[in-house]
Design a protein around this motif. Structure first.
Motif, PDB file in Angstrom:
ATOM      1  N   GLY A   1     -58.913  97.559  -2.250  1.00  0.00           N
ATOM      2  CA  GLY A   1     -58.178  98.802  -2.466  1.00  0.00           C
ATOM      3  C   GLY A   1     -56.830  98.559  -3.114  1.00  0.00           C
ATOM      4  O   GLY A   1     -56.387  99.328  -3.975  1.00  0.00           O
ATOM      5  N   VAL A   2     -56.161  97.480  -2.722  1.00  0.00           N
ATOM      6  CA  VAL A   2     -54.866  97.132  -3.306  1.00  0.00           C
ATOM      7  C   VAL A   2     -55.023  96.869  -4.803  1.00  0.00           C
ATOM      8  O   VAL A   2     -54.171  97.266  -5.602  1.00  0.00           O
ATOM      9  N   LEU A   3     -56.107  96.226  -5.193  1.00  0.00           N
ATOM     10  CA  LEU A   3     -56.340  95.970  -6.617  1.00  0.00           C
ATOM     11  C   LEU A   3     -56.528  97.275  -7.391  1.00  0.00           C
ATOM     12  O   LEU A   3     -56.056  97.413  -8.520  1.00  0.00           O
ATOM     13  N   VAL A   4     -57.196  98.249  -6.781  1.00  0.00           N
ATOM     14  CA  VAL A   4     -57.366  99.557  -7.421  1.00  0.00           C
ATOM     15  C   VAL A   4     -56.014 100.274  -7.505  1.00  0.00           C
ATOM     16  O   VAL A   4     -55.672 100.857  -8.536  1.00  0.00           O
ATOM     17  N   LEU A   5     -55.234 100.218  -6.432  1.00  0.00           N
ATOM     18  CA  LEU A   5     -53.895 100.815  -6.441  1.00  0.00           C
ATOM     19  C   LEU A   5     -53.053 100.186  -7.548  1.00  0.00           C
ATOM     20  O   LEU A   5     -52.396 100.883  -8.321  1.00  0.00           O
ATOM     21  N   ASP A   6     -53.083  98.862  -7.646  1.00  0.00           N
ATOM     22  CA  ASP A   6     -52.377  98.127  -8.693  1.00  0.00           C
ATOM     23  C   ASP A   6     -52.774  98.638 -10.072  1.00  0.00           C
ATOM     24  O   ASP A   6     -51.932  98.975 -10.906  1.00  0.00           O
TER      25      ASP A   6
ATOM     26  N   LYS B   1     -50.383 114.091  -7.618  1.00  0.00           N
ATOM     27  CA  LYS B   1     -50.324 112.846  -8.380  1.00  0.00           C
ATOM     28  C   LYS B   1     -51.003 111.667  -7.701  1.00  0.00           C
ATOM     29  O   LYS B   1     -51.064 110.589  -8.267  1.00  0.00           O
ATOM     30  N   VAL B   2     -51.456 111.856  -6.487  1.00  0.00           N
ATOM     31  CA  VAL B   2     -52.160 110.782  -5.789  1.00  0.00           C
ATOM     32  C   VAL B   2     -53.378 111.353  -5.092  1.00  0.00           C
ATOM     33  O   VAL B   2     -53.435 112.527  -4.765  1.00  0.00           O
ATOM     34  N   SER B   3     -54.339 110.496  -4.882  1.00  0.00           N
ATOM     35  CA  SER B   3     -55.557 110.906  -4.198  1.00  0.00           C
ATOM     36  C   SER B   3     -55.908 109.846  -3.171  1.00  0.00           C
ATOM     37  O   SER B   3     -55.780 108.652  -3.435  1.00  0.00           O
ATOM     38  N   LYS B   4     -56.319 110.273  -1.999  1.00  0.00           N
ATOM     39  CA  LYS B   4     -56.741 109.327  -0.968  1.00  0.00           C
ATOM     40  C   LYS B   4     -58.225 109.064  -1.143  1.00  0.00           C
ATOM     41  O   LYS B   4     -59.009 109.968  -1.354  1.00  0.00           O
ATOM     42  N   VAL B   5     -58.586 107.797  -1.045  1.00  0.00           N
ATOM     43  CA  VAL B   5     -59.973 107.391  -1.188  1.00  0.00           C
ATOM     44  C   VAL B   5     -60.471 106.923   0.169  1.00  0.00           C
ATOM     45  O   VAL B   5     -61.316 106.079   0.273  1.00  0.00           O
ATOM     46  N   SER B   6     -59.922 107.443   1.235  1.00  0.00           N
ATOM     47  CA  SER B   6     -60.197 106.909   2.557  1.00  0.00           C
ATOM     48  C   SER B   6     -61.206 107.759   3.298  1.00  0.00           C
ATOM     49  O   SER B   6     -61.514 108.848   2.867  1.00  0.00           O
ATOM     50  N   PRO B   7     -61.674 107.313   4.441  1.00  0.00           N
ATOM     51  CA  PRO B   7     -61.328 106.010   4.988  1.00  0.00           C
ATOM     52  C   PRO B   7     -62.091 104.895   4.279  1.00  0.00           C
ATOM     53  O   PRO B   7     -63.224 105.083   3.874  1.00  0.00           O
ATOM     54  N   MET B   8     -61.413 103.776   4.143  1.00  0.00           N
ATOM     55  CA  MET B   8     -62.064 102.624   3.527  1.00  0.00           C
ATOM     56  C   MET B   8     -63.028 102.023   4.535  1.00  0.00           C
ATOM     57  O   MET B   8     -62.690 101.841   5.687  1.00  0.00           O
ATOM     58  N   ILE B   9     -64.183 101.734   4.099  1.00  0.00           N
ATOM     59  CA  ILE B   9     -65.193 101.136   4.958  1.00  0.00           C
ATOM     60  C   ILE B   9     -65.222  99.639   4.669  1.00  0.00           C
ATOM     61  O   ILE B   9     -65.415  99.237   3.520  1.00  0.00           O
ATOM     62  N   PRO B  10     -64.997  98.801   5.680  1.00  0.00           N
ATOM     63  CA  PRO B  10     -65.049  97.357   5.434  1.00  0.00           C
ATOM     64  C   PRO B  10     -66.394  96.958   4.833  1.00  0.00           C
ATOM     65  O   PRO B  10     -67.442  97.424   5.272  1.00  0.00           O
ATOM     66  N   ILE B  11     -66.332  96.139   3.811  1.00  0.00           N
ATOM     67  CA  ILE B  11     -67.550  95.703   3.111  1.00  0.00           C
ATOM     68  C   ILE B  11     -67.962  94.336   3.604  1.00  0.00           C
ATOM     69  O   ILE B  11     -67.184  93.473   3.797  1.00  0.00           O
TER      70      ILE B  11
ATOM     71  N   ASP C   1     -55.672 102.574   0.203  1.00  0.00           N
ATOM     72  CA  ASP C   1     -56.731 103.500  -0.212  1.00  0.00           C
ATOM     73  C   ASP C   1     -56.176 104.690  -0.992  1.00  0.00           C
ATOM     74  O   ASP C   1     -56.724 105.774  -0.987  1.00  0.00           O
ATOM     75  N   THR C   2     -55.067 104.460  -1.697  1.00  0.00           N
ATOM     76  CA  THR C   2     -54.442 105.492  -2.514  1.00  0.00           C
ATOM     77  C   THR C   2     -54.731 105.210  -3.978  1.00  0.00           C
ATOM     78  O   THR C   2     -54.644 104.071  -4.427  1.00  0.00           O
ATOM     79  N   LEU C   3     -55.055 106.239  -4.706  1.00  0.00           N
ATOM     80  CA  LEU C   3     -55.298 106.131  -6.136  1.00  0.00           C
ATOM     81  C   LEU C   3     -54.255 106.990  -6.844  1.00  0.00           C
ATOM     82  O   LEU C   3     -54.153 108.192  -6.588  1.00  0.00           O
ATOM     83  N   VAL C   4     -53.468 106.388  -7.715  1.00  0.00           N
ATOM     84  CA  VAL C   4     -52.456 107.116  -8.472  1.00  0.00           C
ATOM     85  C   VAL C   4     -53.147 107.754  -9.671  1.00  0.00           C
ATOM     86  O   VAL C   4     -53.843 107.079 -10.427  1.00  0.00           O
TER      87      VAL C   4
END
Length: 181
Positions: A18-23, A171-181, A89-92
């Motif tokens: 998720g951090v990589l997607v946020l980045d 300006k932001v969207s939550k993609v949560s909850p993140m499900i552990p893969i 789990d935030t998407l800008v």
């Protein structure tokens, strides 16, 4: 501005993705705040803070949120004048640099509890606030078992300020909850 930064937390591989997607989403919208040259300009290891509040976390079906108390360490980042904490789990979806112009503690209302804020927040790092947050977390259990309950208790006057401290969600969207893969 180099004295302001976006901050996030990852506690496992799923959140790291998720951090990589946020980045990527921050880069795509050309932030000019300190964030991401390679992946992140700065990676700081912090001690795990776990609420141990299994009853509330089980009710919410989110047992992984107990360790999110580690977000409290963000207030210790005093090398910055202002920070925006964003969950992994935030998407800008648009440039959000203007968010740094808001005062502490600005946040978006939580979709489940509208009188509470989501723990993605604009804050000013402070050792004094950091110590007060740690003290509150050790003396009082979080009403939700995680960081959001502690932060809403500490900044309890947030909802009394009306829309001044409320961040619109355009300006932001939550993609949560993140499900552990």
């Amino acid at each position: 501005m180099t004295d302001q930064a976006f901050v996030t937390l990852t506690t496992n591989d799923a959140y790291a993705k998720g951090v990589l997607v946020l980045d990527s989403s921050l880069k795509q919208h050309r932030t000019n705040r300190k964030v991401l040259e390679t992946v992140f300009d700065e990676v700081i290891m912090v001690d795990v803070l776990d609420s141990g509040n299994f009853a509330h976390l089980t009710l919410m079906k989110r047992p992984e949120l107990g360790v999110m108390l580690a977000k409290l360490h963000c207030w210790f980042l005093t090398q910055y004048s202002k920070c925006v904490f964003m969950d992994a789990d935030t998407l800008v979806i648009a440039n959000i640099d203007d968010i740094f112009e808001r005062e502490e503690l600005s946040a978006a209302p939580d979709s489940g509890w509208p009188d509470c804020f989501n723990s993605g927040v604009i804050y000013q790092p402070s050792v004094e606030t950091y110590n007060q947050l740690l003290s509150l977390a050790s003396e009082q259990r979080s009403f939700d078992g995680g960081d959001q309950g502690i932060l809403n208790t500490f900044f309890s006057s947030w909802s009394n300020h009306g829309i001044v401290l409320m961040i619109p969600k355009q300006k932001v969207s939550k993609v949560s909850p993140m499900i552990p893969i």
